[in-house]
Write an enzyme that holds these catalytic residues in place. Structure first.
Site, short mmCIF file in Angstrom:
data_model
loop_
_atom_site.label_atom_id
_atom_site.label_comp_id
_atom_site.label_asym_id
_atom_site.label_seq_id
_atom_site.Cartn_x
_atom_site.Cartn_y
_atom_site.Cartn_z
CD GLU A 169 -64.32 -33.18 -24.94
OE1 GLU A 169 -64.03 -32.02 -25.39
OE2 GLU A 169 -63.98 -33.82 -24.14
CD GLU A 354 -60.59 -36.64 -24.71
OE1 GLU A 354 -60.38 -35.75 -24.19
OE2 GLU A 354 -60.89 -36.71 -25.85
#
Ligand code: FCB
Length: 448
Positions: A169, A354
């Site tokens: 991320e 995720e």
């Protein structure tokens, strides 16, 4: 027990796994791990819920074999984890910590013995303190150190890693940490944000080169995606949403897949980028083997002239929310991926690295009935299935997270686990959602 029925229809080579990250579970105080940016951040008043930190976390360093059993017994066939940089290079003297090497050797052996595929992430946000003290991701020396760290991992563990993600991320590492200041190091400055947004991508590119030199053939990066919608159809809100989409999604997508930055945002950030940023983009956009997507919710964006620099804010929507206050919007997963595939990735393999929700779980008679989480997962799994049948190349899905853990600035207040952790005694109690996965995945393995 019908909620996860859809799992039966997934292809037999589809990978189901669970995800974790080093600082959130390992326990910094064990095994001569160095301090990180998050230890520094935790010491700053008001930054983290009740001033909590990852010193003990889930004591995974002590409990890792039991934790791997929970992955295996839950019917999963892969485990996403991250290496801790400060555990491997605790001090600024370039010396490797043998206890760190030993731990990851044992972890990988444990995974392979259980027939679980190791999906490794190199950077999931724990930056050695000595690098953070020297400017962190604003200092290009950190990029250089990241390639050295990559080199160590490849040499010691590369042959046992099924897949490698360089960075988890990049939006969180840069924007959330240097513009909104919600994550370590807690800076709120546009110039710093632009540097971090560029440097973290360059770190990816250089690390990728290093991994290629070693000869690994299954390398990617993990992006967190949000489905961005304007508050309404007013032009100023549509523009605000477009800009936010460039910040959250397209800055990273364009750089990685097209070797460029999106126009409107570039106009604003260009003065703060290095002169030769164009050359760096050539390194950043080198071919990868797969892309990871983390998806949780959507973002509703509204124009707000009072906001510094960008004149927008993200506002709270009306859909039911998780304990994070994030709207539950499974359709967003399909929308985001369809768009992403069409504009960027084509037939590049995708992993959902995720997906999951925080819930206020309570123990009742020794059991945790997390019905909301089961419903969240089943709705998102249905979306994944719809993508699969429309020929989108999704190869796997990882539930966030295996365990309740240190949820960054929310400390231990938010529980994302399939398995409950009692932080007083480190006892693990599988929740109903874990049993739900187990029932379907184990039955499916037998049937396939
Ligand atoms: C993601 C992070 C992960 C966890 C989840 C809830 O952004 O990668 O570590 O905090 O959110």
């Amino acid at each position: 027990m019908r909620d996860f029925e859809i799992i039966n229809s997934f292809p037999s080579d589809f990978i189901f796994g669970t995800a974790t990250s080093s600082y959130q579970i390992e326990g910094q105080k064990y095994g001569k791990c160095g301090l990180s940016n998050w230890d520094t951040f935790a010491n700053k008043p008001g930054k983290i819920f009740k001033g909590q930190n990852g010193k003990i976390a889930c004591s995974h360093i002590l409990n890792y074999l039991d934790d791997l059993d929970l992955v295996k017994n839950g019917g999963f066939s892969a485990y996403r984890f991250s290496f801790s940089w400060p555990r491997l290079f605790p001090h600024d003297n370039g010396k490797v910590n043998p206890e760190g090497i030993d731990f990851y050797n044992r972890l990988l052996d444990g995974l392979l013995e259980r027939n679980l595929r190791p999906f490794a992430t190199l950077y999931h946000w724990d930056l050695p303190k000595y690098l953070d003290d020297n400017g962190g991701w604003l200092n290009s020396e950190t990029i250089h150190k990241f390639t050295e760290y990559t080199n160590l991992i490849m040499n010691k563990f590369g042959d046992r890693l099924f897949s490698i993600a360089t960075i988890n991320e990049p939006w969180c590492v840069s924007w959330l940490s240097y513009y909104w200041g919600e994550h370590a190091p807690g800076i709120k400055n546009i110039e710093a944000t632009a540097s971090a947004m560029h440097n973290i991508l360059l770190a990816h590119g250089r690390s990728l080169q290093e991994i290629r030199d070693y000869g690994h053939k299954n390398v990617g990066i993990v992006l967190n995606k949000t489905h961005v919608v304007p508050y309404n159809n007013f032009e100023e809100n549509k523009f605000a949403a477009q800009l936010y989409d460039q910040i959250h999604n397209k800055w990273f997508d364009d750089a990685i897949f097209k070797g460029q930055y999106p126009k409107e945002l570039l106009k604003i950030l260009r003065p703060f980028l290095p002169n030769n940023y164009d050359n760096d983009l050539k390194i950043i956009s080198k071919k990868i083997d797969w892309i990871g997507i983390n998806y949780y919710t959507r973002a509703i964006v509204k124009n707000d002239p009072k906001e510094r620099n960008f004149q927008f804010k993200v506002i709270s929507g009306k859909l039911p929310k998780t304990d994070m206050g994030w709207e539950i919007y499974p359709e967003g997963l399909g929308l985001v991926i369809n768009d992403f595939v069409k504009n960027y990735t084509n037939d590049l393999p995708i992993y959902i690295t995720e997906n999951g929700m925080a819930n206020r779980d309570t123990i009742d008679n020794g059991k945790i009935e997390d019905k909301n989480r089961i419903s969240y997962y089943s709705k998102h799994l249905k979306e994944v299935y719809n993508l699969l049948i429309s020929n989108i190349k999704i190869k796997g899905y990882f539930a966030w997270s295996l365990l309740d853990n240190f949820e960054w600035s929310f400390g231990y207040d938010k529980r994302f686990g399939l398995v409950y952790v009692d932080f007083k005694n480190q006892k693990r109690i599988p929740k109903s959602s874990w049993y739900m996965f187990k029932n379907y995945l184990i039955r499916k393995k037998k049937a396939d």
